[in-house]
Design a protein around this motif. Structure first.
Motif, short mmCIF file in Angstrom:
data_model
loop_
_atom_site.label_atom_id
_atom_site.label_comp_id
_atom_site.label_asym_id
_atom_site.label_seq_id
_atom_site.Cartn_x
_atom_site.Cartn_y
_atom_site.Cartn_z
N MET A 1 22.12 -23.63 -0.98
CA MET A 1 21.18 -22.99 -1.91
C MET A 1 21.17 -21.49 -1.67
SD MET A 1 19.04 -23.40 -4.34
CE MET A 1 18.87 -25.17 -4.29
N PRO A 2 21.33 -20.72 -2.71
CA PRO A 2 21.36 -19.27 -2.52
C PRO A 2 20.06 -18.73 -1.96
CG PRO A 2 22.16 -19.89 -4.69
CD PRO A 2 21.57 -21.11 -4.08
N ASP A 3 20.17 -17.62 -1.34
CA ASP A 3 19.00 -16.90 -0.87
C ASP A 3 18.14 -16.54 -2.08
OD1 ASP A 3 17.35 -15.57 0.85
OD2 ASP A 3 18.45 -13.70 0.69
N SER A 4 16.89 -16.18 -1.82
CA SER A 4 15.98 -15.86 -2.92
C SER A 4 16.22 -14.44 -3.42
CB SER A 4 14.54 -16.03 -2.46
OG SER A 4 14.31 -17.36 -2.08
N THR A 5 17.36 -14.25 -3.98
CA THR A 5 17.71 -12.92 -4.47
C THR A 5 17.19 -12.71 -5.89
OG1 THR A 5 19.71 -12.87 -3.12
CG2 THR A 5 19.62 -11.37 -5.00
N MET A 6 16.56 -11.60 -6.10
CA MET A 6 16.11 -11.22 -7.44
C MET A 6 16.78 -9.90 -7.76
SD MET A 6 12.26 -11.46 -8.92
CE MET A 6 11.50 -10.26 -7.84
N LEU A 7 17.37 -9.85 -8.91
CA LEU A 7 18.16 -8.67 -9.26
C LEU A 7 17.95 -8.34 -10.72
CD1 LEU A 7 21.91 -8.16 -8.37
CD2 LEU A 7 21.21 -8.09 -10.76
N THR A 8 17.97 -7.08 -11.03
CA THR A 8 17.94 -6.70 -12.44
C THR A 8 18.92 -5.56 -12.67
OG1 THR A 8 16.55 -6.09 -14.34
CG2 THR A 8 16.08 -4.99 -12.26
N ALA A 9 19.54 -5.62 -13.82
CA ALA A 9 20.42 -4.53 -14.25
C ALA A 9 19.95 -4.08 -15.62
CB ALA A 9 21.87 -5.01 -14.31
N LEU A 10 19.84 -2.76 -15.76
CA LEU A 10 19.39 -2.18 -17.03
C LEU A 10 20.59 -1.61 -17.76
CD1 LEU A 10 16.21 -0.22 -15.80
CD2 LEU A 10 16.42 -2.64 -16.40
N PHE A 11 20.62 -1.86 -19.07
CA PHE A 11 21.73 -1.40 -19.88
C PHE A 11 21.20 -0.53 -21.02
CE2 PHE A 11 23.09 -5.14 -17.71
CZ PHE A 11 24.44 -4.94 -17.42
N GLY A 12 21.88 0.53 -21.28
CA GLY A 12 21.46 1.44 -22.35
C GLY A 12 21.90 2.85 -22.05
N ASP A 13 21.00 3.78 -22.27
CA ASP A 13 21.30 5.19 -22.03
C ASP A 13 20.24 5.77 -21.11
OD1 ASP A 13 23.47 5.25 -23.91
OD2 ASP A 13 21.95 5.20 -25.50
N LEU A 14 20.68 6.74 -20.34
CA LEU A 14 19.75 7.41 -19.44
C LEU A 14 20.00 8.92 -19.50
CD1 LEU A 14 17.70 7.52 -17.08
CD2 LEU A 14 19.64 7.18 -15.52
N ALA A 15 18.96 9.64 -19.87
CA ALA A 15 19.02 11.11 -19.86
C ALA A 15 18.25 11.59 -18.63
CB ALA A 15 18.43 11.68 -21.14
N LEU A 16 18.95 12.16 -17.68
CA LEU A 16 18.29 12.61 -16.47
C LEU A 16 17.31 13.73 -16.75
CD1 LEU A 16 21.36 12.78 -14.02
CD2 LEU A 16 19.69 10.93 -14.29
N HIS A 17 16.24 13.76 -15.99
CA HIS A 17 15.34 14.90 -16.09
C HIS A 17 16.12 16.18 -15.75
CE1 HIS A 17 11.98 12.36 -16.77
NE2 HIS A 17 11.93 11.86 -15.56
N PRO A 18 15.84 17.24 -16.45
CA PRO A 18 16.64 18.46 -16.24
C PRO A 18 16.55 19.02 -14.83
CG PRO A 18 14.77 18.87 -17.70
CD PRO A 18 14.86 17.40 -17.53
N TRP A 19 15.47 18.71 -14.15
CA TRP A 19 15.34 19.24 -12.79
C TRP A 19 16.04 18.38 -11.75
CZ3 TRP A 19 11.34 17.25 -15.73
CH2 TRP A 19 10.81 16.04 -15.32
N ARG A 20 16.57 17.26 -12.20
CA ARG A 20 17.26 16.39 -11.23
C ARG A 20 18.77 16.62 -11.32
NH1 ARG A 20 14.95 12.27 -8.46
NH2 ARG A 20 16.96 11.25 -8.35
N ASP A 21 19.20 17.62 -10.63
CA ASP A 21 20.64 17.91 -10.58
C ASP A 21 21.28 16.90 -9.62
OD1 ASP A 21 23.18 18.79 -10.16
OD2 ASP A 21 22.62 20.89 -9.80
N PRO A 22 22.16 16.06 -10.12
CA PRO A 22 22.76 15.04 -9.25
C PRO A 22 23.42 15.62 -8.01
CG PRO A 22 23.31 14.63 -11.55
CD PRO A 22 22.66 15.98 -11.50
#
Lengths: 276, 252
Positions: A1-22
């Motif tokens: 039996m698998p471990d109790s893993t909970m995972l989510t992946a989000l799909f779409g578009d992401l516009a970073l806040h302008p102050w968050r320079d990667p």
């Protein structure tokens, strides 16, 4: 039996806040999720005799270039493992999980969510206690009372049990459960256990994490109170609960996207129900 | 300041040996990097490079029994609410640890311990049960997450990072090693040890990751050992051992 893993992946578009320079930021999806989980009392520290919390941190990431590759593109993902069996009378903590995810995403930028994938550790639920949990969920549904009617959204839902066929036999009863209990968050119009094409979202989650690969599935079509992580969290918890009640005892991969013609591409807004 | 000094004595005195180890390190830092005694204190500041070498020499041991019949096992840990209850999550042939994770050799996460180095080797040591001089005291925390199966590859993975309280450094070398549980009760280090020199906080680029590929998906106990060595500052050899998790990954 698998471990109790909970995972989510989000799909779409992401516009970073302008102050968050990667190139210079010192936080990322992982550290923000840890910080927010800790602040909200949801995080169980990975140390001996740790107390409190709901989940332990596993991993998280933000995809560097969501615009490339498949469509819709994954923009971020979060993985935790439940640190306790879900208490009797309680649903899977998906609402808190997605609330935390929503807070993190709002911290990073402005997201436009097109689809969400959630790995539900249904095996962590005990079927005998599902009567209490559905009542908890009905109480939780009060958050969505008096939502803007214009925000109601047509959605397509896939529940996949991977190599285990249990979802096929449970599908009709799960749908019936959404109609049996008095709630206005989700209204199911139709379902099928075969025929519909699977939603292909890349990258795929490791099979070993959930009895994959995707194979046995059921597809539901219905209306969601709003296209928000809050409503999606409630829906996920409800479907996990109903699945457990009707005999599913292995992980389920839930995928939800907006149907064509609905209020598409709604921005993720904390005030829309996932931020508190 | 008097209160601070008192606190330092409490933190570094011999009584600290009795405290259960935790992830928070409280350090005694000699304020004299040359190693000379000051104000009557007998501690010696340790040149960072040598300390690092020394710490590695006393790393958490991994028993090596070498029996061919040994195999990886589900770790019989109990959920938190089950502690103290007979039974718990155990399987055939497994040892019941009473809800307490068996430990490899560990050192307390404070500075009141005895060195094990060779005579003449440098180390920091507080003889006499806590008679301390005016050393600086600083605090940092070693952090890690639960070992898990990666969502993108069939491998076990675990992260480690550190959170600086008030230590006079901006970076630390974080090392993460993954350990697999065997049916003789031992934990064995597997896979690739992750090591990175990172800033505090565990944010972007500031984590170390240990990885171990899985050979099959049998449910098996895993944990990680996270070590943090502050750059330019002597720190204690305590390590964080994360709670065991049973995951669908067996490497042997």
């Amino acid at each position: 039996m698998p471990d109790s893993t909970m995972l989510t992946a989000l799909f779409g578009d992401l516009a970073l806040h302008p102050w968050r320079d990667p190139a210079v930021v010192s936080s990322d999806a992982y550290s923000l999720f840890v910080a927010r989980s800790s602040a909200m009392g949801w995080l169980t520290s990975a140390e001996e005799n740790a107390s409190g919390g709901v989940w332990g941190m596993n991993d998280a990431g933000q995809d560097p270039d969501p615009s490339s590759g498949s469509q819709p593109s994954r923009i971020a993902w979060f993985q935790v493992s439940l640190t306790e069996p879900v208490p009797g009378g309680g649903p899977l903590p998906v609402q808190a999980f997605l609330a935390c995810v929503g807070d993190v995403m709002a911290r990073i930028g402005t997201s436009r969510l097109q689809a969400v994938q959630i790995l539900l550790p249904v095996q962590s639920l005990a079927a005998s206690s599902r009567v209490g949990s559905v009542m908890t969920l009905l109480q939780d549904a009060g958050w969505f009372v008096d939502c803007d009617p214009d925000q109601r959204t047509q959605v397509r839902i896939t529940l996949d049990s991977g190599r285990i066929p249990s979802i096929h036999s449970a599908a009709a009863d799960i749908v019936e459960r959404t109609r049996e209990f008095k709630q206005d968050v989700f209204s199911c119009h139709s379902f099928s256990v075969a025929g519909d094409e699977a939603m292909v979202l890349e990258p795929a989650v490791t099979d070993e994490l959930w009895m994959g690969p995707a194979h046995h599935r059921t597809t539901l079509h219905g209306t969601l109170a709003e296209w928000s992580l809050g409503a999606l969290g409630w829906l996920a918890a409800f479907l996990a609960d109903a699945s457990c009640w009707h005999g599913v005892s292995t992980p389920l991969m839930l995928t939800v996207c907006q149907s064509e013609g609905s209020n598409s591409n709604t921005d993720l807004d904390p005030s829309a129900g996932f931020g508190g | 300041m008097a209160g601070l000094r008192s606190s330092r004595h409490t933190l570094c005195g011999g009584r600290g040996m009795d405290r259960p180890p935790g992830p928070t390190h409280r350090l005694c830092l000699a304020d004299n990097p040359s190693g000379r005694q000051s104000h009557g204190a007998t501690e010696t500041a340790v040149p960072t490079a040598r300390l690092g070498h020394w710490l590695r020499s006393i790393s958490v041991s991994t028993p090596r029994c070498g029996h061919a019949s040994l195999s990886s096992q589900v770790f019989p840990y109990r959920r938190r609410h089950e502690r103290g209850v007979t039974g718990g999550v155990t399987g055939a042939g497994e040892r019941d640890f009473g809800g307490v994770q068996p430990r490899t050799r560990r050192r307390p996460h404070n500075c009141s311990w005895k060195r094990r180095g060779k005579p003449g080797e440098l180390g920091f040591r507080f003889p006499g049960g806590g008679s301390l001089g005016p050393e600086a005291v600083c605090t940092f925390t070693t952090r890690g997450d639960y070992v898990h199966v990666s969502s993108s590859a069939f491998e076990a993975s675990g992260h480690g990072w550190w959170v600086n309280g008030n230590c006079p450094t901006s970076t630390a070398v974080v090392t993460v090693e993954l350990q697999e549980y065997y049916n003789d009760g031992s934990w064995r280090t597997k896979g690739t040890v992750g090591q990175a020199t990172v800033r505090s906080g565990g944010g972007a680029g500031n984590r170390a990751t240990g990885r171990a590929g899985c050979n099959n998906s049998s449910l098996t106990g895993w944990r990680s050992v996270v070590d943090v060595d502050l750059v330019g500052v002597a720190d204690d050899p305590g390590k964080l051992i994360t709670p065991a998790r049973n995951i669908n990954c067996r490497r042997y």
